[in-house]
Design a protein around this motif. Structure first.
Motif, mmCIF file in Angstrom:
data_model
loop_
_atom_site.group_PDB
_atom_site.id
_atom_site.type_symbol
_atom_site.label_atom_id
_atom_site.label_comp_id
_atom_site.label_asym_id
_atom_site.label_seq_id
_atom_site.Cartn_x
_atom_site.Cartn_y
_atom_site.Cartn_z
ATOM 1 N N TYR A 24 0.842 -1.189 0.000
ATOM 2 C CA TYR A 24 0.000 0.000 0.000
ATOM 3 C C TYR A 24 0.882 1.245 0.000
ATOM 4 C CZ TYR A 24 -4.073 -2.820 1.371
ATOM 5 O OH TYR A 24 -5.084 -3.739 1.417
ATOM 6 N N GLU A 25 1.997 1.170 0.741
ATOM 7 C CA GLU A 25 2.819 2.350 0.955
ATOM 8 C C GLU A 25 4.189 1.937 1.478
ATOM 9 O OE1 GLU A 25 2.419 6.548 3.462
ATOM 10 O OE2 GLU A 25 0.838 5.048 3.626
ATOM 11 N N ALA A 26 5.169 2.816 1.289
ATOM 12 C CA ALA A 26 6.497 2.674 1.890
ATOM 13 C C ALA A 26 6.962 4.075 2.243
ATOM 14 C CB ALA A 26 7.470 2.017 0.921
ATOM 15 N N ARG A 27 7.581 4.205 3.407
ATOM 16 C CA ARG A 27 8.085 5.527 3.809
ATOM 17 C C ARG A 27 9.093 5.393 4.935
ATOM 18 N NH1 ARG A 27 3.416 8.021 7.749
ATOM 19 N NH2 ARG A 27 1.822 7.131 6.445
ATOM 20 N N PHE A 28 9.806 6.495 5.179
ATOM 21 C CA PHE A 28 10.710 6.571 6.314
ATOM 22 C C PHE A 28 9.948 7.181 7.482
ATOM 23 C CE2 PHE A 28 13.927 6.214 3.014
ATOM 24 C CZ PHE A 28 14.876 5.413 3.628
ATOM 25 N N MET A 29 10.058 6.561 8.659
ATOM 26 C CA MET A 29 9.412 7.052 9.874
ATOM 27 C C MET A 29 10.413 6.973 11.022
ATOM 28 S SD MET A 29 5.676 5.166 9.514
ATOM 29 C CE MET A 29 4.879 6.006 10.872
ATOM 30 N N THR A 30 10.289 7.878 11.975
ATOM 31 C CA THR A 30 11.148 7.809 13.152
ATOM 32 C C THR A 30 10.662 6.668 14.050
ATOM 33 O OG1 THR A 30 9.814 9.302 14.498
ATOM 34 C CG2 THR A 30 11.545 10.310 13.116
ATOM 35 N N PRO A 31 11.551 6.112 14.863
ATOM 36 C CA PRO A 31 11.113 5.093 15.814
ATOM 37 C C PRO A 31 9.991 5.607 16.729
ATOM 38 C CG PRO A 31 13.494 5.052 15.634
ATOM 39 C CD PRO A 31 13.019 6.248 14.849
#
Length: 159
Positions: A106-113
């Motif tokens: 559905y989606e891919a992204r960078f996220m902080t912990p």
């Protein structure tokens, strides 16, 4: 299930960039709709570390290099399928422009912990990795030959 037999070997990659983690939201399987690490199965003719580089590239478009092995997740499904996954730490090579695989994600992204800990759709493995305080990296030793009698075309040790 029969395609892979009853012993599965999968890989996942923790890609860190600018203090953020690369995560994906799968369209299928047990993690459907949840944030998790890019992952997939090891194919014939490839090492586990080659497989994780391939899977991250296929799912997100990001080229990576393996920094080392960070863990193993292992379990048994319905008392018969051995399900094993090696987890690697990766670093991006070059750009971090995400081009996610529409058919699988559905989606891919960078996220902080911190963002992931607040996310109700984060997998249990992500939460555990974030809260892990005594983790260490197991580096790779490549270019070894255990003897020509084995016929290895690739041989690596993570110790």
């Amino acid at each position: 299930m029969s395609k892979r037999g009853k012993v599965w070997l999968a890989v996942s990659g923790l890609v860190k960039y600018d203090e953020k983690w690369l995560v994906v939201k799968k369209r299928y399987g047990g993690l459907k709709g949840q944030w998790s690490l890019p992952a997939g199965f090891v194919n014939e003719g490839e090492t586990a570390d080659e497989a994780v580089i391939r899977e991250v590239k296929e799912e997100t478009g990001i080229d990576c290099a393996v920094k080392g092995l960070i863990g193993l997740r292992t379990g048994v499904i319905k008392e018969e399928v051995s399900d094993n996954m090696l987890m690697f730490l990766l670093e991006p090579k070059g750009g971090v422009q995400i081009i996610h695989q529409d058919s699988e994600l559905y989606e891919a992204r960078f996220m902080t912990p911190e963002e992931l800990l607040q996310e109700k759709e984060a997998s249990i493995l992500l939460s555990y990795l974030i809260n892990q305080t005594n983790s260490f990296l197991i580096p790779c030793k490549d270019g070894l030959n255990p003897g020509n009698q084995f016929g290895y075309t690739a041989y690596k040790i993570f110790l």
